[in-house]
Write an enzyme that holds these catalytic residues in place. Structure first.
Site, PDB file in Angstrom:
ATOM      1  N   LYS A   1     -26.012 -12.093   6.915  1.00 32.93           N
ATOM      2  CA  LYS A   1     -26.584 -12.252   8.270  1.00 32.93           C
ATOM      3  C   LYS A   1     -27.660 -11.183   8.490  1.00 32.93           C
ATOM      4  O   LYS A   1     -28.375 -10.839   7.549  1.00 32.93           O
ATOM      5  CB  LYS A   1     -25.477 -12.191   9.323  1.00 32.93           C
ATOM      6  CG  LYS A   1     -24.326 -13.139   8.993  1.00 32.93           C
ATOM      7  CD  LYS A   1     -23.380 -13.339  10.110  1.00 32.93           C
ATOM      8  CE  LYS A   1     -22.235 -14.229   9.640  1.00 32.93           C
ATOM      9  NZ  LYS A   1     -21.338 -14.631  10.711  1.00 32.93           N
TER      10      LYS A   1
ATOM     11  N   GLU B   1     -17.099 -24.779   7.816  1.00 29.70           N
ATOM     12  CA  GLU B   1     -16.882 -23.540   8.564  1.00 29.70           C
ATOM     13  C   GLU B   1     -16.550 -23.878  10.016  1.00 29.70           C
ATOM     14  O   GLU B   1     -17.465 -24.089  10.828  1.00 29.70           O
ATOM     15  CB  GLU B   1     -18.155 -22.691   8.555  1.00 29.70           C
ATOM     16  CG  GLU B   1     -18.595 -22.232   7.191  1.00 29.70           C
ATOM     17  CD  GLU B   1     -19.378 -20.933   7.291  1.00 29.70           C
ATOM     18  OE1 GLU B   1     -18.952 -19.958   6.696  1.00 29.70           O
ATOM     19  OE2 GLU B   1     -20.394 -20.899   8.011  1.00 29.70           O
TER      20      GLU B   1
ATOM     21  N   GLY C   1     -15.907 -15.051  12.133  1.00 27.42           N
ATOM     22  CA  GLY C   1     -15.920 -13.701  12.689  1.00 27.42           C
ATOM     23  C   GLY C   1     -14.797 -13.411  13.673  1.00 27.42           C
ATOM     24  O   GLY C   1     -14.847 -12.416  14.392  1.00 27.42           O
TER      25      GLY C   1
HETATM   26  C1  PEP Z   1     -19.988 -16.963   8.255  1.00 25.12           C
HETATM   27  O1  PEP Z   1     -20.662 -16.479   9.146  1.00 25.12           O
HETATM   28  O2  PEP Z   1     -20.465 -17.840   7.526  1.00 25.12           O
HETATM   29  C2  PEP Z   1     -18.625 -16.496   8.089  1.00 25.12           C
HETATM   30  C3  PEP Z   1     -17.811 -17.216   7.372  1.00 25.12           C
HETATM   31  O3  PEP Z   1     -18.296 -15.317   8.694  1.00 25.12           O
HETATM   32  P1  PEP Z   1     -16.894 -14.526   8.598  1.00 25.12           P
HETATM   33  O4  PEP Z   1     -16.460 -14.540   7.168  1.00 25.12           O
HETATM   34  O5  PEP Z   1     -17.191 -13.148   9.097  1.00 25.12           O
HETATM   35  O6  PEP Z   1     -15.925 -15.264   9.468  1.00 25.12           O
END
Ligand code: PEP
Length: 249
Positions: A14, A166, A172
């Site tokens: 990110k 996801e 997060g």
């Molecule tokens: C992402 O932003 O693609 C993600 C999976 O974040 P995290 O692993 O921090 O949940």
């Protein structure tokens, strides 16, 4: 895990990383990734792709976090797929929920970006995932199936495209779906991929993303049709990211 498919562990940095710390992190990841079964990918901010190619030493692949759908033009602040490729990327994440929400990116736009990525020789990693309301209303699979159908262009299978499931509410937050829910979603996505891309769909990599950590990685990566992980927060800590990569076998 899908038999015969090399898992992919992808780190989405990110908007994190300045040159010095990024070099150290990439070097540590490359040192630990050599010889692993999983392919390891890091997607740093675009400014860091070229500077990190040496640290990645051909052991760790590099990717962008987004690209524009046009090859070039008057698009202030944007970056083209060819520019990412030119900088040293081989993958690009597209349709991440943070972009779908913050920039109102539609699945149709994600599809156009994936086409541009493939035309430039990049492998698209297309993200799909339901908001929590849809999960609570029992519509998660319907919403994600529609997102995937609208986001993947023709030729995605032949290009070796990657899909990352996801759930928005798991990113997060430290929360993850149950193993049964991940299994059901991935089985549905696998069936749709096999239908849409008869030649390659059964072997395309289907990642899970959302609060993957060293403590839950092995259990998640052992689920059927989970061919790797897209990792946000934990990809910023070399030991954590490597522990996840090692959990892929
Ligand atoms: C992402 O932003 O693609 C993600 C999976 O974040 P995290 O692993 O921090 O949940």
């Amino acid at each position: 895990m899908t038999p015969g498919v090399r898992p992919l562990i992808a780190g989405n940095w990110k908007m994190h990383g300045l040159a010095a710390e990024a070099q150290a992190l990439a070097r540590a990841v490359a040192d630990g990734a050599a010889g692993l079964k999983a392919e390891v990918l890091i997607c740093p901010p675009a400014t860091l792709i070229a500077p990190l190619t040496q640290a990645c030493a051909g052991v760790v692949a590099l990717g962008g976090q987004d690209c524009h759908e046009a090859a070039k033009g008057a698009h202030t602040g944007d970056i083209s797929a060819a520019m990412l490729k030119d900088a040293g990327a081989s993958y690009v994440i597209l349709g991440h929920s943070e972009r779908r929400m913050a920039y109102r990116e539609t699945s149709h736009r994600v599809r156009a970006k994936a086409e541009a990525a493939m035309a430039a020789g990049l492998i698209p990693v297309v993200c799909v995932g339901e908001p929590e309301d849809d999960r609570l209303l029992g519509r998660a699979e319907e919403v994600v199936a529609e997102q995937m159908a609208e986001s993947l262009p023709d030729g995605f299978g032949a290009a070796g495209g990657v899909v990352a499931y996801e759930p928005v509410w798991a990113i997060g937050t430290g929360r993850t779906p149950t193993e049964a829910d991940i299994t059901a979603m991935h089985a549905m996505l696998r069936a749709k991929l096999a239908e849409a891309f008869p030649a390659e769909g059964a072997g395309l990599r289907l990642l899970y993303g959302g609060s993957v950590k060293p403590g839950n990685a092995a259990a998640i990566l052992a689920l059927p049709h989970v061919d790797g992980a897209l990792v946000g927060g934990a990809s910023l800590v070399a030991e954590d990211f490597l522990a996840i990569a090692r959990a892929a076998g």
